[in-house]
Design a protein around this motif. Sequence first.
Motif, PDB file in Angstrom:
ATOM      1  N   CYS A 103       0.834  -1.203   0.000  1.00 23.13           N
ATOM      2  CA  CYS A 103       0.000   0.000   0.000  1.00 23.13           C
ATOM      3  C   CYS A 103       0.870   1.256   0.000  1.00 23.13           C
ATOM      4  CB  CYS A 103      -0.944   0.004   1.197  1.00 23.13           C
ATOM      5  SG  CYS A 103      -2.290  -1.196   1.078  1.00 23.13           S
ATOM      6  N   ASP A 104       1.876   1.286   0.853  1.00 24.92           N
ATOM      7  CA  ASP A 104       2.788   2.441   0.905  1.00 24.92           C
ATOM      8  C   ASP A 104       3.473   2.669  -0.435  1.00 24.92           C
ATOM      9  OD1 ASP A 104       2.213   3.102   3.539  1.00 24.92           O
ATOM     10  OD2 ASP A 104       3.974   2.079   4.368  1.00 24.92           O
ATOM     11  N   ASN A 164      -5.164   8.290  -4.201  1.00 33.72           N
ATOM     12  CA  ASN A 164      -6.368   7.807  -4.866  1.00 33.72           C
ATOM     13  C   ASN A 164      -6.172   6.445  -5.540  1.00 33.72           C
ATOM     14  OD1 ASN A 164      -9.046   8.493  -5.093  1.00 33.72           O
ATOM     15  ND2 ASN A 164      -8.801   9.441  -7.105  1.00 33.72           N
ATOM     16  N   VAL A 165      -4.993   5.863  -5.420  1.00 33.50           N
ATOM     17  CA  VAL A 165      -4.694   4.599  -6.105  1.00 33.50           C
ATOM     18  C   VAL A 165      -5.493   3.448  -5.488  1.00 33.50           C
ATOM     19  CG1 VAL A 165      -2.677   3.982  -4.683  1.00 33.50           C
ATOM     20  CG2 VAL A 165      -2.852   3.140  -7.009  1.00 33.50           C
ATOM     21  N   GLY A 166      -5.991   2.597  -6.368  1.00 33.16           N
ATOM     22  CA  GLY A 166      -6.719   1.415  -5.932  1.00 33.16           C
ATOM     23  C   GLY A 166      -5.904   0.158  -6.183  1.00 33.16           C
ATOM     24  N   LEU A 167      -6.263  -0.903  -5.480  1.00 38.74           N
ATOM     25  CA  LEU A 167      -5.606  -2.186  -5.691  1.00 38.74           C
ATOM     26  C   LEU A 167      -6.551  -3.314  -5.308  1.00 38.74           C
ATOM     27  CD1 LEU A 167      -4.831  -2.948  -2.546  1.00 38.74           C
ATOM     28  CD2 LEU A 167      -2.835  -1.605  -3.035  1.00 38.74           C
ATOM     29  N   SER A 168      -6.195  -4.511  -5.744  1.00 44.72           N
ATOM     30  CA  SER A 168      -6.950  -5.697  -5.355  1.00 44.72           C
ATOM     31  C   SER A 168      -6.067  -6.536  -4.446  1.00 44.72           C
ATOM     32  CB  SER A 168      -7.361  -6.509  -6.587  1.00 44.72           C
ATOM     33  OG  SER A 168      -6.290  -7.286  -7.054  1.00 44.72           O
ATOM     34  N   HIS A 206     -13.739  -5.440  -5.698  1.00 45.15           N
ATOM     35  CA  HIS A 206     -12.518  -6.012  -6.271  1.00 45.15           C
ATOM     36  C   HIS A 206     -11.346  -5.041  -6.124  1.00 45.15           C
ATOM     37  CE1 HIS A 206     -10.087  -8.657  -8.693  1.00 45.15           C
ATOM     38  NE2 HIS A 206      -9.720  -7.620  -9.426  1.00 45.15           N
ATOM     39  N   PHE A 207     -11.563  -3.767  -6.419  1.00 45.54           N
ATOM     40  CA  PHE A 207     -10.530  -2.747  -6.238  1.00 45.54           C
ATOM     41  C   PHE A 207     -10.963  -1.810  -5.122  1.00 45.54           C
ATOM     42  CE2 PHE A 207      -9.424  -4.131 -10.481  1.00 45.54           C
ATOM     43  CZ  PHE A 207      -8.040  -4.125 -10.428  1.00 45.54           C
ATOM     44  N   GLU A 208     -10.037  -1.523  -4.223  1.00 47.48           N
ATOM     45  CA  GLU A 208     -10.260  -0.601  -3.115  1.00 47.48           C
ATOM     46  C   GLU A 208      -9.073   0.344  -3.018  1.00 47.48           C
ATOM     47  OE1 GLU A 208     -12.835  -0.131  -1.180  1.00 47.48           O
ATOM     48  OE2 GLU A 208     -14.022  -1.931  -1.571  1.00 47.48           O
ATOM     49  N   LYS A 209      -9.283   1.474  -2.404  1.00 43.84           N
ATOM     50  CA  LYS A 209      -8.211   2.451  -2.227  1.00 43.84           C
ATOM     51  C   LYS A 209      -7.144   1.866  -1.292  1.00 43.84           C
ATOM     52  CE  LYS A 209     -10.448   6.294  -3.900  1.00 43.84           C
ATOM     53  NZ  LYS A 209     -10.563   5.911  -5.256  1.00 43.84           N
ATOM     54  N   ALA A 210      -5.897   2.048  -1.671  1.00 45.77           N
ATOM     55  CA  ALA A 210      -4.785   1.533  -0.864  1.00 45.77           C
ATOM     56  C   ALA A 210      -4.782   2.160   0.522  1.00 45.77           C
ATOM     57  CB  ALA A 210      -3.454   1.788  -1.577  1.00 45.77           C
ATOM     58  N   VAL A 260      -6.211 -14.242   2.675  1.00 48.54           N
ATOM     59  CA  VAL A 260      -6.371 -12.822   2.354  1.00 48.54           C
ATOM     60  C   VAL A 260      -7.658 -12.609   1.555  1.00 48.54           C
ATOM     61  CG1 VAL A 260      -5.363 -10.855   1.132  1.00 48.54           C
ATOM     62  CG2 VAL A 260      -3.901 -12.357   2.484  1.00 48.54           C
ATOM     63  N   ALA A 261      -7.952 -13.503   0.630  1.00 46.69           N
ATOM     64  CA  ALA A 261      -9.191 -13.390  -0.150  1.00 46.69           C
ATOM     65  C   ALA A 261     -10.412 -13.466   0.756  1.00 46.69           C
ATOM     66  CB  ALA A 261      -9.245 -14.485  -1.213  1.00 46.69           C
ATOM     67  N   THR A 262     -10.391 -14.354   1.721  1.00 47.59           N
ATOM     68  CA  THR A 262     -11.497 -14.470   2.669  1.00 47.59           C
ATOM     69  C   THR A 262     -11.642 -13.196   3.487  1.00 47.59           C
ATOM     70  OG1 THR A 262     -11.240 -16.862   2.792  1.00 47.59           O
ATOM     71  CG2 THR A 262     -12.397 -15.813   4.619  1.00 47.59           C
ATOM     72  N   TRP A 263     -10.530 -12.661   3.970  1.00 45.84           N
ATOM     73  CA  TRP A 263     -10.545 -11.395   4.727  1.00 45.84           C
ATOM     74  C   TRP A 263     -11.144 -10.291   3.868  1.00 45.84           C
ATOM     75  CZ3 TRP A 263      -8.225  -6.635   3.893  1.00 45.84           C
ATOM     76  CH2 TRP A 263      -8.178  -5.755   4.972  1.00 45.84           C
ATOM     77  N   TRP A 264     -10.728 -10.226   2.605  1.00 42.45           N
ATOM     78  CA  TRP A 264     -11.135  -9.162   1.688  1.00 42.45           C
ATOM     79  C   TRP A 264     -12.605  -9.312   1.276  1.00 42.45           C
ATOM     80  CZ3 TRP A 264      -7.477  -5.625  -0.611  1.00 42.45           C
ATOM     81  CH2 TRP A 264      -7.985  -4.834  -1.630  1.00 42.45           C
ATOM     82  N   ILE A 265     -12.990 -10.515   0.845  1.00 40.31           N
ATOM     83  CA  ILE A 265     -14.296 -10.732   0.225  1.00 40.31           C
ATOM     84  C   ILE A 265     -15.380 -11.073   1.253  1.00 40.31           C
ATOM     85  CG2 ILE A 265     -15.575 -12.167  -1.404  1.00 40.31           C
ATOM     86  CD1 ILE A 265     -12.820 -12.522  -2.880  1.00 40.31           C
ATOM     87  N   GLU A 266     -15.139 -12.078   2.061  1.00 43.47           N
ATOM     88  CA  GLU A 266     -16.170 -12.525   2.998  1.00 43.47           C
ATOM     89  C   GLU A 266     -16.261 -11.651   4.247  1.00 43.47           C
ATOM     90  OE1 GLU A 266     -15.916 -16.611   4.147  1.00 43.47           O
ATOM     91  OE2 GLU A 266     -16.314 -17.337   2.116  1.00 43.47           O
ATOM     92  N   THR A 267     -15.128 -11.440   4.888  1.00 38.10           N
ATOM     93  CA  THR A 267     -15.143 -10.739   6.163  1.00 38.10           C
ATOM     94  C   THR A 267     -15.531  -9.268   6.003  1.00 38.10           C
ATOM     95  OG1 THR A 267     -13.408 -12.206   6.963  1.00 38.10           O
ATOM     96  CG2 THR A 267     -13.785 -10.186   8.223  1.00 38.10           C
TER      97      THR A 267
END
Length: 72
Positions: A13-14, A23-27, A57-61, A45-52
């Motif tokens: 992220c940094d 304003n940069v996004g990432l998956s 798909h893209f979020e701000k860093a 990490v996918a579970t943390w991102w998607i389920e939890t």
Amino acid sequence: MNKEINEKIIQVCDDKIAKKGDNVGLSFYAFFKNKNDNPKLLMQVATWWIETHQLDHFEKAVKIKQMILDSK
């Protein structure tokens, strides 16, 4: 998630923020190499991102970094 992946997420992220601004996004794929050499960690990490957190798909860093910092 373990300390190692949390540190990796903050580092990525940094790096992205430094190169492209706040304003940069990432998956969640941004935290892994193109070759999936650790499928268990990827799924964690996918579970943390998607389920939890039900993130897009893209979020701000800056948002992801803050979420990791807040979880410590």
